[in-house]
Design a protein around this motif. Sequence first.
Motif, mmCIF file in Angstrom:
data_model
loop_
_atom_site.group_PDB
_atom_site.id
_atom_site.type_symbol
_atom_site.label_atom_id
_atom_site.label_comp_id
_atom_site.label_asym_id
_atom_site.label_seq_id
_atom_site.Cartn_x
_atom_site.Cartn_y
_atom_site.Cartn_z
ATOM 1 N N UNK A 1 0.856 -1.188 0.000
ATOM 2 C CA UNK A 1 0.000 0.000 0.000
ATOM 3 C C UNK A 1 0.890 1.235 0.000
ATOM 4 N N UNK A 2 0.713 2.063 -1.003
ATOM 5 C CA UNK A 2 1.443 3.325 -1.069
ATOM 6 C C UNK A 2 0.874 4.270 -0.017
ATOM 7 N N UNK A 3 1.746 4.777 0.846
ATOM 8 C CA UNK A 3 1.297 5.640 1.937
ATOM 9 C C UNK A 3 1.249 7.107 1.594
ATOM 10 N N UNK A 4 1.286 7.441 0.307
ATOM 11 C CA UNK A 4 1.259 8.850 -0.085
ATOM 12 C C UNK A 4 0.012 9.549 0.445
ATOM 13 N N UNK A 5 -1.084 8.819 0.563
ATOM 14 C CA UNK A 5 -2.344 9.415 1.015
ATOM 15 C C UNK A 5 -2.713 8.962 2.423
ATOM 16 N N UNK A 6 -1.686 8.664 3.222
ATOM 17 C CA UNK A 6 -1.928 8.192 4.586
ATOM 18 C C UNK A 6 -2.631 9.254 5.429
ATOM 19 N N UNK A 7 -2.486 10.532 5.051
ATOM 20 C CA UNK A 7 -3.133 11.585 5.827
ATOM 21 C C UNK A 7 -4.651 11.558 5.697
ATOM 22 N N UNK B 1 5.496 5.276 4.416
ATOM 23 C CA UNK B 1 4.895 6.481 4.979
ATOM 24 C C UNK B 1 5.722 7.693 4.566
ATOM 25 N N UNK B 2 5.102 8.618 3.860
ATOM 26 C CA UNK B 2 5.793 9.851 3.504
ATOM 27 C C UNK B 2 5.764 10.791 4.707
ATOM 28 N N UNK B 3 6.848 10.790 5.486
ATOM 29 C CA UNK B 3 6.873 11.685 6.640
ATOM 30 C C UNK B 3 6.830 13.143 6.197
ATOM 31 N N UNK B 4 7.257 13.402 4.950
ATOM 32 C CA UNK B 4 7.222 14.767 4.429
ATOM 33 C C UNK B 4 5.839 15.117 3.907
ATOM 34 N N UNK B 5 4.893 14.248 4.029
ATOM 35 C CA UNK B 5 3.514 14.568 3.661
ATOM 36 C C UNK B 5 2.633 14.495 4.907
#
Length: 680
Positions: free
Chosen positions: A404-410, A428-432
């Motif tokens: 699962x791509x975490x780009x949209x984890x927010x 997890x993109x910590x920068x997102x």
Amino acid sequence: MGMGGPHAAFMAAKDDMRRQMPGRIIGVSRDAKGKPAYRLALQTREQHIRRERATSNICTAQVLLAVMASMYAVYHGPDGLRRIAHRARGWTAVIAAGLAKLGVPARAGAFFDTLRVDLDPMRQAKVLAAATEHGLNLRRYDDGVGIACDETTSLADVHAVLECFAPTGELALDVGALANSTQAPALPAALARTSPFLTHPTFERYHAEHEMLRYLNRLAAKDLSLTTSMIPLGSCTMKLNATTEMLPVTWPEFGRIHPFAPADQTAGYRAMFTQLETWLAEITGLPGVSLQPNSGAQGEYAGLLAIRGYHLARGDHHRTVCLIPTSAHGTNPASAVMAGFEVVAVAAAADGTIDLADLRAKADKHAASLGALMVTYPSTHGVFEEGIREVCEIVHAHGGQVYMDGANMNAQVGLTRPAECGADVCHLNLHKTFCIPHGGGGPGMGPIAVAAHLAPYLPGHPLAQDSAVGAVSAAPWGSASILPISFAYIAMMGGEGLKRATQVAILGANYIAHRLDAHYPVLYRGDHGRVAHELIVDCRQFKKSAGIEAEDIAKRLMDYGFHAPTMSFPVPGTLMIEPTESESQAELDRFCEAMIAIRGEIAAIERGEMDRANNPLKHAPHTAAAVSGTEWGRPYSREQGAFPAPWLRDHKYWPPVARVDNAYGDRNLVCTCPPMSAYE
């Protein structure tokens, strides 16, 4: 140092390799007035467009670090950098001379700033113990030690280093006198640089602090940043980086730790790593966490390597097919190819969700070789996949693993978890989602969380921990010095705060969708008519009705003081908007009013009240030079061009250049930095 970073990295290549270079190239083009304009060049290389053929996804663009490095060069200039180099090498030569006098000469051969000293085990132990007492870390070899100097090395440091080698612990040498009498040996002719460098006038101009400050401020004034307005880039999550989160990055207790310092000197960092890993495991529901990946790109790569490692350990060498829905994050295909997978695309249904029938057909067809599925949840189409559990079950039933791509984890935190959806891996993109600054491309962090059966295949490091798949970054914990930002964000928000942020992000996107619905078609919605944390507005119909394209709307938004949304991804001719949880309703309303006003300008073209080729959208953005020039020659007023909304009277962002000619820049790529006069 920062326990491993972040650090800028640069590469150079011959001109005929420019289309194969990863990363981003800053090139020189021209604007609508024929003036030079810097821009990101060769955009068709980018992963969102070229997908599995992209070259840019092997790295992260550490642009903030690149800015720091470049400004260091601007401030010091070529002469200052030479002085710094001579100083570092000079102290290295003094240490070499002192070691020779102490009877422990450095290894023979040319050196710049680093020496290697051969020692027997007993002498090595004494030297290292003495170094620890002096607060020094020397590199430990099996047969000796290594010593390196830099621009911070002082006379006191050199004295302390030599004292570690003194047989009695007392240094009889006068280091000051030794420094005065020591000359660094000439570099070998093959290594000595003779060509000029940093020849652009900028590197000779700003060597006083106030001049440097003015230069930086002028550059900052050219940027449309979050200090000006919201940045509604869909899929990029440009949100607040709070001062309280950022301050610890400046603390020397974090910044001055070497990534390979002894464990007893890094207890604070390790405590932070442990706590952050625990939090991320709880947020995702996946128990194995690695903080090593330096970016979302590396996180994708590391997650796929974990899946590959798992299959290889089971003898499933043939499981090399990776299914990727067209609604997945645009970086996925390139990462899959890098990790050794063959990419097979899965179609999207008319509502933007994954076409389950096509997924089943592809899974059946590749059942014997299916290794993984890469899925983004919610999808890049801006909707929650109602059938996400079924998607995962189909892949698992055919022997594959789910990434699962975490780009949209927010849009997930506090509401659901990747593990509950059926995922085996999530980066997890910590920068997102977790607030590390993302502007201009980084720095970024892309930790991965994995299910228990994949934990043995997390990235390791030869100087920290073993792993079946090895390292994906130069340091064991990646860009460790920026982890305090996410640590502070999670600690201050707490569980309820993180959940609230997710809810507000989704609410904001749906508020924009509702306000724009009568003016722009929202391309995809879920079963209940809602979007996720981002939305796609369809601009394709305007090309036929008014000759207006998505790029024209994007450029016109600059006149209203807004950064454009993500353009033409994932659907050509559209704008993808993401408000994030950071923006107030007042700012969302201001953005919506700008979009509605632009739609009104398009309507005027459709009615024939404005010319299809000579109108504010086609000429956008309007620079101060254009508006204040003696010549105008346009069928609309200067006020309509530059001040189309009332709030612009209170604060106006002036675009520094007119519309840039992208095609010219790609055809005539210039990515070095001669003086601007060379382009005239």
